[in-house]
Write an enzyme that holds these catalytic residues in place. Structure first.
Site, short mmCIF file in Angstrom:
data_model
loop_
_atom_site.label_atom_id
_atom_site.label_comp_id
_atom_site.label_asym_id
_atom_site.label_seq_id
_atom_site.Cartn_x
_atom_site.Cartn_y
_atom_site.Cartn_z
CD GLU A 87 -1.18 -0.70 3.61
OE1 GLU A 87 -1.62 -1.86 3.57
OE2 GLU A 87 -1.45 0.09 4.50
CB CYS A 108 3.24 7.31 3.10
SG CYS A 108 3.80 6.12 4.30
CB CYS A 115 7.92 -5.49 8.36
SG CYS A 115 9.37 -4.75 9.15
CB CYS A 119 7.47 -2.89 15.85
SG CYS A 119 9.08 -2.43 15.21
CB CYS A 122 3.97 -2.31 13.51
SG CYS A 122 3.99 -2.02 11.74
CD GLU A 163 13.94 -0.51 8.85
OE1 GLU A 163 13.13 -0.14 9.71
OE2 GLU A 163 14.76 0.27 8.34
CB SER A 217 10.55 4.21 14.21
OG SER A 217 9.95 4.62 13.00
CB CYS A 336 2.71 1.38 7.96
SG CYS A 336 3.44 0.72 9.45
N1 SAH Z 1 9.97 0.30 9.20
C1 SAH Z 1 10.17 1.70 9.23
C2 SAH Z 1 9.27 2.46 8.29
C3 SAH Z 1 7.80 2.06 8.24
S1 SAH Z 1 6.81 2.33 9.67
C4 SAH Z 1 10.01 2.23 10.62
O1 SAH Z 1 9.57 1.50 11.48
O2 SAH Z 1 10.41 3.38 10.83
C5 SAH Z 1 6.35 4.02 9.62
C6 SAH Z 1 5.95 4.57 11.00
O3 SAH Z 1 4.60 4.19 11.37
C7 SAH Z 1 6.87 4.08 12.09
O4 SAH Z 1 7.29 5.15 12.90
C8 SAH Z 1 5.97 3.13 12.83
O5 SAH Z 1 6.44 2.91 14.11
C9 SAH Z 1 4.63 3.82 12.73
N2 SAH Z 1 3.48 2.96 13.10
C10 SAH Z 1 3.36 1.64 12.96
N3 SAH Z 1 2.18 1.20 13.43
C11 SAH Z 1 1.55 2.29 13.92
C12 SAH Z 1 0.29 2.50 14.56
N4 SAH Z 1 -0.54 1.49 14.77
N5 SAH Z 1 -0.05 3.76 14.94
C13 SAH Z 1 0.79 4.80 14.69
N6 SAH Z 1 1.98 4.67 14.09
C14 SAH Z 1 2.37 3.44 13.71
FE1 SF4 Z 2 8.52 -3.12 10.51
FE2 SF4 Z 2 8.55 -0.44 10.90
FE3 SF4 Z 2 6.33 -1.91 11.44
FE4 SF4 Z 2 8.51 -2.14 12.98
S1 SF4 Z 2 7.23 -0.28 12.71
S2 SF4 Z 2 7.24 -3.87 12.20
S3 SF4 Z 2 10.14 -1.95 11.49
S4 SF4 Z 2 7.26 -1.59 9.44
#
Ligand code: SAH
Ligand code: SF4
Length: 348
Positions: A87, A108, A115, A119, A122, A163, A217, A336
């Protein structure tokens, strides 16, 4: 399936006996005129068009779903040639002071299917890692979004699924196409790469010449808090990670961003805010506070507005530039990986 034309730099295209200036013409059709088919490339000789059609595929993505409207965040779900889904999210800049409709758009981008970093909060990590996107699949998100939404994108953030720094080589090839004058011609200062904290790759990125902006992040200002939600912190603890970011900052002299999702009872204490001030000062970074966006199947919640404001006040009192990002696409699953997750569940 043929190789994707967008996966290769112009010098690697097999154009048969054609002279070199044809490469420039083909690149113009692909990246300046956003051609959707070889048939549109009318200044090429018919034999070359036939050769291109027989050798390469043009379309990397098929639009599977588009949510949202012109003035809001729009979410695009793509089907890849492999049948996987990714997406992209198109975010309009806030209307300016005079209330006129903005023509500035940020896209974006996703860099992987799934991934591997897992995390805990996420949606992208929930189904694990499937594969890296190719350079062409990364670039196609921009070209196809512009085509389908009739907008011109002037800002990119690598904050979609995956990532980016774990797909380093393809990311750099995509950035080369995005930045090149024969490609999309977008300046590096309009491009932000977000990482969950891959310290060695942050150092690599600092070495290369493009002035890409870096977002980290962070989501926890000490190892114990980070370890609760981000397994990557086991591999690259905070001290090592912050050193790598400091090196990036020194080499690039650009203000970096610390992303900090606020999750109720996990990372929203005043102690964490105080530590965050220390890290932001050292890195000359601004802070993006993001109230957690609820994910189906996960129990994390955003803190109350009171707690969010109290946390932000600690940063403001210390003169750190900090904004609270009230999620623009909240209503359409803009965080995301969430739209793809729905798609996967519906198909199951
Ligand atoms: N993997 C990379 C880039 C993609 S994530 C990273 O982690 O930085 C992009 C951002 O969205 C990250 O800061 C991530 O922590 C955040 N994110 C993920 N899930 C989320 C959620 N449920 N609510 C708010 N932000 C979220
Ligand atoms: Fe992957 Fe970024 Fe989501 Fe962590 S926050 S699981 S590194 S996409």
């Amino acid at each position: 399936m043929h190789p994707l034309l967008l996966d290769l730099p112009p010098e690697a295209w097999d154009l048969g006996p054609e002279p070199d200036y044809r490469r420039k013409q083909v690149a113009e059709w692909l990246y300046h005129k956003r051609a959707a088919s070889v048939a549109e490339m009318t200044n090429l000789p018919a034999a070359l068009r036939r050769k291109l059609d027989a050798t390469y595929d043009l379309a990397a993505l098929k639009l599977a779903k588009l949510q949202g409207s012109h003035d809001t965040t729009r979410k695009l779900l793509w089907e890849l040639r492999s049948g996987d889904y990714i997406e992209s999210v198109l975010i309009p800049a806030s209307p300016d002071l005079f209330g006129e409709r903005s023509d500035r758009f940020t896209l974006c981008l996703s860099t992987q299917v799934g991934c591997a970093y897992g995390c805990k909060f996420c949606a992208s990590g929930l189904e694990g890692f499937k594969r890296n996107l190719t350079p062409g699949e990364i670039v196609a998100q921009i070209v196809e979004t512009e085509r389908h939404t009739k907008t011109r994108i002037n800002n990119l953030v690598f904050m979609g699924m995956g990532e980016p720094l774990a797909n380093y080589a393809n990311l750099l090839q995509a950035l080369a196409i995005i930045n090149a004058p024969w490609g999309l011609g977008l300046g590096a200062r309009h491009i932000t790469v977000s990482t969950s904290g891959l310290a060695p790759q942050i150092r690599l990125l600092a070495e290369q010449p493009l002035q890409i902006r870096l977002a980290l992040s962070l989501h926890g200002a000490s190892d114990d808090v980070r370890l609760k939600i981000m397994p990557v912190n086991r591999k690259y603890p905070l001290a090592e990670l912050l050193d790598a970011c400091a090196e990036y900052q020194e080499k690039k002299r650009k203000m970096m961003t610390l992303e900090y999702i606020l999750i109720d009872g996990v990372n929203d204490s005043l102690d964490q805010a105080t530590l965050l001030v220390k890290h932001a000062r050292r890195l000359h970074a601004k802070v993006n506070l993001i109230p957690y966006n609820t994910v189906d199947g996960l129990d994390w919640r955003r803190p109350s507005d009171f707690v969010i404001d109290r946390f932000a006040a600690v940063l403001h009192a210390a003169k750190i530039t900090a904004t609270v990002r009230r999620e623009k696409g909240h209503d359409i699953d803009a965080a995301c990986g969430q739209l793809r997750l729905k798609q996967l569940k519906a198909a199951a």
